[in-house]
Motif scaffolding. Structure first.
Motif, PDB file in Angstrom:
ATOM      1  N   VAL A 175      -0.880  -5.477  13.884  1.00 59.15           N
ATOM      2  CA  VAL A 175      -0.726  -6.695  13.085  1.00 59.15           C
ATOM      3  C   VAL A 175       0.639  -6.663  12.417  1.00 59.15           C
ATOM      4  O   VAL A 175       0.955  -5.733  11.669  1.00 59.15           O
ATOM      5  CB  VAL A 175      -1.837  -6.820  12.022  1.00 59.15           C
ATOM      6  N   VAL A 227      -1.609  -1.937  10.936  1.00 57.41           N
ATOM      7  CA  VAL A 227      -0.982  -3.049  10.221  1.00 57.41           C
ATOM      8  C   VAL A 227       0.367  -2.570   9.696  1.00 57.41           C
ATOM      9  O   VAL A 227       0.495  -1.470   9.157  1.00 57.41           O
ATOM     10  CB  VAL A 227      -1.873  -3.571   9.060  1.00 57.41           C
ATOM     11  N   LEU A 256       0.754 -12.372  11.883  1.00 61.15           N
ATOM     12  CA  LEU A 256      -0.008 -13.083  10.858  1.00 61.15           C
ATOM     13  C   LEU A 256       0.950 -13.913  10.009  1.00 61.15           C
ATOM     14  O   LEU A 256       1.824 -13.368   9.330  1.00 61.15           O
ATOM     15  CB  LEU A 256      -0.772 -12.084   9.987  1.00 61.15           C
ATOM     16  N   MET A 305      -2.741 -16.936  13.011  1.00 59.13           N
ATOM     17  CA  MET A 305      -2.704 -15.623  13.651  1.00 59.13           C
ATOM     18  C   MET A 305      -2.451 -15.831  15.139  1.00 59.13           C
ATOM     19  O   MET A 305      -3.260 -16.457  15.826  1.00 59.13           O
ATOM     20  CB  MET A 305      -4.015 -14.865  13.429  1.00 59.13           C
TER      21      MET A 305
END
Length: 819
Positions: free
Chosen positions: A581, A470, A617, A774
């Motif tokens: 992400v 992430v 996201l 997402m």
């Protein structure tokens, strides 16, 4: 009238002393209509000369940049064109456009720009690299300096009688060899930034190696100047005064100036903001005074701003302030004047007698080849490929404004004649012109990011660790990621290895880094990275997850935005992540929406070269800036729109993982064309995948699967718009490879954010909706058989299935056995 006198006239000098008479009162012209000739006055002449230099430089840079010619070479070429080699052959042009009185103003103005440039680059230098430098960087820097130094000096002293008399009687050759053998940190860092290689593996090694050698060179320079002053001292008292003066200067720097600047940063500057204008102006004055002090003491003007900059704390906010106020205006506009003037003094007509400069050119060539061979040998010794080691040697051979400054000083002190000066400037131009395009051609860090196995969510094995990376730029990006992590809900049968990467722009520093997070020594001050890592640690400690179900490893990176994607993708490759992400580049606090285009650029570049699947996201569930304080995930109702294709299969795979968690409600809406009602006409791979997902959720009463048939993109839009408000999180595929599908026909024409795909962009632009989105893109796996070296197992953690084309020379930035 002011008069400049000299005891003699040396036509071979770079700037021969001449008698120049001009009126001090001729500053401002009253205009041509009152009978004045404006260019006879100082101010109009200065403005005209600056305008000519700016116009020629900008035009030449625009034309030659496409050919890969560096800025410094372009500026030197402009100077040569304006100088005695081309336009300056006309005496009328020289007297009219660049008379002696005008050159004085330009030189002084450009010297001020050079002083401020040295101060700025020194402030942004990270001396922390010297605490634990990589052995490969030290070896490359040492070998690339000692070998050319030895070769050139041996040649000079064995053939000294063959050199021209003017070179035998001065220290020019010795000083030249020392300067060319050592790499200049500001020059290397600036050139690599121009090539977008500052944050690459080789770029980081080159920066570290040049910093080590450059610091050594400045220390030696201080000792050299001190030795000269000692030998010229008339008495022991005079020698003591030299030492005492320099020590007093150091005491002022360390005891008074540094604590004062630290106090300004900590007490007078709000967190995240630049230092005040008054303090900034004061620092500029101090920088100029430091140059004056070292010049008065006999240590040359360049030493003062360098020492002052190294003593002061870099980074935010001081380094960022200098970047914003100096680099964008003063050093970007007036520093090129310094380079252009060096080109202006270069006279190609001085090269007519080759016998007088051939040996000097041989010395220069030996330094270039010696540095190249030394760096190449050290790189190969540390397991680099020959190609990478060769590129590293080219990087360390780049020359720029620092070398020009030294050549100018040799010309000013008449150590170098006009012929020597011209030869050295041309040699520097040739070396930089050759090395820069070669580096660009031979070294492409993005091409090295190659995965040799499928790194997708669809192909992830059940009951095995699911590796995620992430990426966070600000603290506002933490809450939605933790919500996502809570929705996936790690367990002993569904363990998650989470690598957290905090990214920051390389502004206020010149040394990029990618490393594991280290706790700050000073527990009283916390950076954004500290607060982000603390949030994840708190989440890990306060969730009753089973032992071993969640493993969090934080990393930090600082690099320019235009190369940030390389750090993200290389870390994902090393950590064997299946999913990256990324945060959406737009944020909303409920009242207004902010957008950062640099983050959008990063997201798009990551999606282009990622070695695994990627998800963006889009957080619309809570206002930006909220902290993670709730005990359950906000993503309770999850919707997946499945249109078919690899991206949608990855989107459904992660949605299926979330749907298996208790209290989570999963709704899968499969959108099909009316002509596909017959199952035999559908994609068999999609059918098999959908059947497998339904089998997993056969006993899950909270999972709903439905099919909707449409005729075109308008029908798809209507379904998505009407159903999305029921969900907390909607997961869709990017579908870049299916943009021309009849299911989305006509929708792509209205897309604003292509990185979200057609459906993602449509959902992100729906007014009034609070649903988070997402967007998933599945990794495109391509088998590649190019020369490659596997990532060591002690770095990856499990069976090696990823490789990078090259040597993995970034291992010193990511310590083995810690991932």
């Amino acid at each position: 009238m002011s008069l400049k006198n000299s005891s003699g006239f040396n036509p071979a000098a770079v700037k021969p002393f001449t008698e120049a008479c001009y009126d001090n009162n001729l500053v401002n012209s009253q205009g041509i209509f009152l009978g004045d000739i404006p260019i006879r006055f100082a101010l109009p002449l200065l403005l005209l000369e600056l305008s000519i230099i700016f116009i020629f430089s900008s035009t030449a840079n625009f034309l030659l940049k496409r050919l890969g010619v560096p800025r410094v070479v372009t500026q030197l070429l402009v100077g040569i064109v304006l100088g005695p080699s081309v336009l300056g052959q006309s005496r009328q042009f020289r007297i009219l456009m660049f008379p002696e009185r005008g050159m004085y103003l330009l030189e002084n103005l450009s010297l001020i720009a050079l002083i401020l440039f040295l101060f700025s680059i020194s402030v942004r230098t990270d001396l922390g690299l010297l605490r634990r430098p990589a052995r490969s960087a030290v070896a490359v820097g040492f070998a690339g300096s000692v070998l050319p130094l030895a070769l050139a000096l041996v040649l000079f002293y064995t053939m000294r009688d063959s050199f021209p008399v003017d070179l035998q009687r001065t220290t020019l050759v010795a000083e030249l060899v020392i300067r060319l053998s050592l790499s200049s940190f500001p020059v290397v860092a600036d050139a690599l930034a121009e090539l977008n290689l500052l944050s690459s593996d080789l770029g980081r090694i080159a920066v570290s190696a040049s910093l080590v050698t450059d610091v050594c060179s400045w220390v030696l320079k201080v000792l050299f100047f001190a030795a000269i002053l000692f030998t010229r001292a008339n008495s022991p008292a005079s020698a003591f005064e030299v030492v005492a003066s320099f020590v007093a200067f150091l005491i002022i720097l360390f005891v008074f100036l540094r604590p004062t600047v630290v106090w300004i940063i900590q007490k007078k500057t709000p967190p995240g903001e630049l230092i005040g204008e008054g303090y900034f102006v004061g620092l500029m004055i101090i920088a100029l005074l430091s140059a004056l002090t070292t010049e008065v003491l006999g240590f040359k003007y360049m030493l003062g701003p360098v020492m002052l900059g190294l003593v002061l704390p870099g980074g935010m906010p001081l380094g960022r302030t200098l970047t914003e106020h100096l680099d964008s205006f003063f050093t970007s506009i007036f520093l090129p004047v310094y380079v252009v003037l060096a080109g202006y003094r270069t006279d190609l007509m001085e090269l007519n007698k080759a016998s007088r400069w051939t040996l000097l050119e041989l010395i220069t060539f030996l330094c270039f080849v010696g540095k190249l061979i030394g760096s190449l040998a050290a790189g190969v010794f540390y397991k680099m490929s020959v190609r990478d080691a060769f590129c590293l040697g080219l990087m360390l051979n780049i020359k720029g404004v620092i070398e020009i400054a030294f050549i100018n000083n040799w010309g000013d002190s008449q150590k170098a004649t006009a012929q020597h000066f011209s030869v050295l400037i041309l040699s520097m131009m040739i070396v930089t012109t050759v090395t820069t395009p070669l580096i660009k051609y031979l070294y492409n860090p993005s091409a090295r990011i190659v995965a040799t196995k499928r790194r997708t969510i669809e192909h992830a094995k059940r009951n095995s660790a699911f590796r995620m990376l992430v990426c966070l730029h600000t603290e506002e990006h933490v809450a939605p990621v933790l919500d996502l992590l809570e929705a996936i809900s790690p367990s002993s049968t569904n363990p998650i290895t989470l690598n957290v990467l905090h990214l920051s722009d390389l502004s206020g520093d010149t040394s990029s880094f990618l490393r594991m997070y280290r706790r700050p020594r000073d527990r009283g001050t916390f950076s954004a990275a500290d607060r982000i890592v603390n949030a994840f640690r708190y989440f890990e400690q306060n969730r009753n997850y089973e032992l071993g179900s969640l493993s969090i490893q934080p990393f930090v990176s600082s690099c320019p935005y235009n190369t940030m994607h390389n750090d993200i993708c290389s870390l994902a490759l090393r950590c064997k992540s299946r999913l990256i992400v990324l945060p959406f580049h737009k944020q909303s606090d409920g009242a207004r929406e902010t957008s950062k285009q640099s983050l959008q650029m990063v997201n798009r570049l990551v999606m282009d070269i990622a070695p695994c699947s990627v998800a963006i996201l889009v957080d619309r569930s809570i206002p930006a800036g909220s902290t993670y304080a709730h005990t359950t995930s906000l993503f309770q109702h999850i919707g997946v729109y499945f249109l078919g294709g690899p991206d949608d299969r990855d989107a459904l795979s992660i949605g299926s993982r979330m749907g298996l968690i208790r209290n989570a409600h999963l709704t899968v809406v499969r959108i099909l064309l009316s002509s596909d009602e017959d199952i035999n006409k559908r994609d068999p791979q999609d059918e098999r995948f959908m059947a497998g997902v339904k089998k997993q959720h056969a006993s899950n009463e909270r999972a709903v699967f439905m099919e909707r048939f449409v005729d075109d993109g308008e029908g798809t839009s209507a379904i998505v718009s009407s159903m999305s408000e029921k969900f907390d999180l909607v997961i869709v595929g990017r579908r870049k490879r299916q943009e021309q599908s009849p299911l989305t026909s006509g929708l792509a024409e209205w897309s604003e954010c292509t990185e979200l795909g057609v459906l993602g962009d449509m959902l992100a632009t729906l007014d009034g909706e609070q649903v988070s989105i997402m967007v998933v893109q599945q990794h495109v796996w391509l088998s590649r058989d190019e020369t490659a070296v596997e990532v060591p197992e002690n770095v990856a953690g499990d069976a090696t299935d990823a490789r990078t084309i090259g040597d993995g020379s970034n291992d010193h930035l990511l310590p083995p056995g810690r991932i």
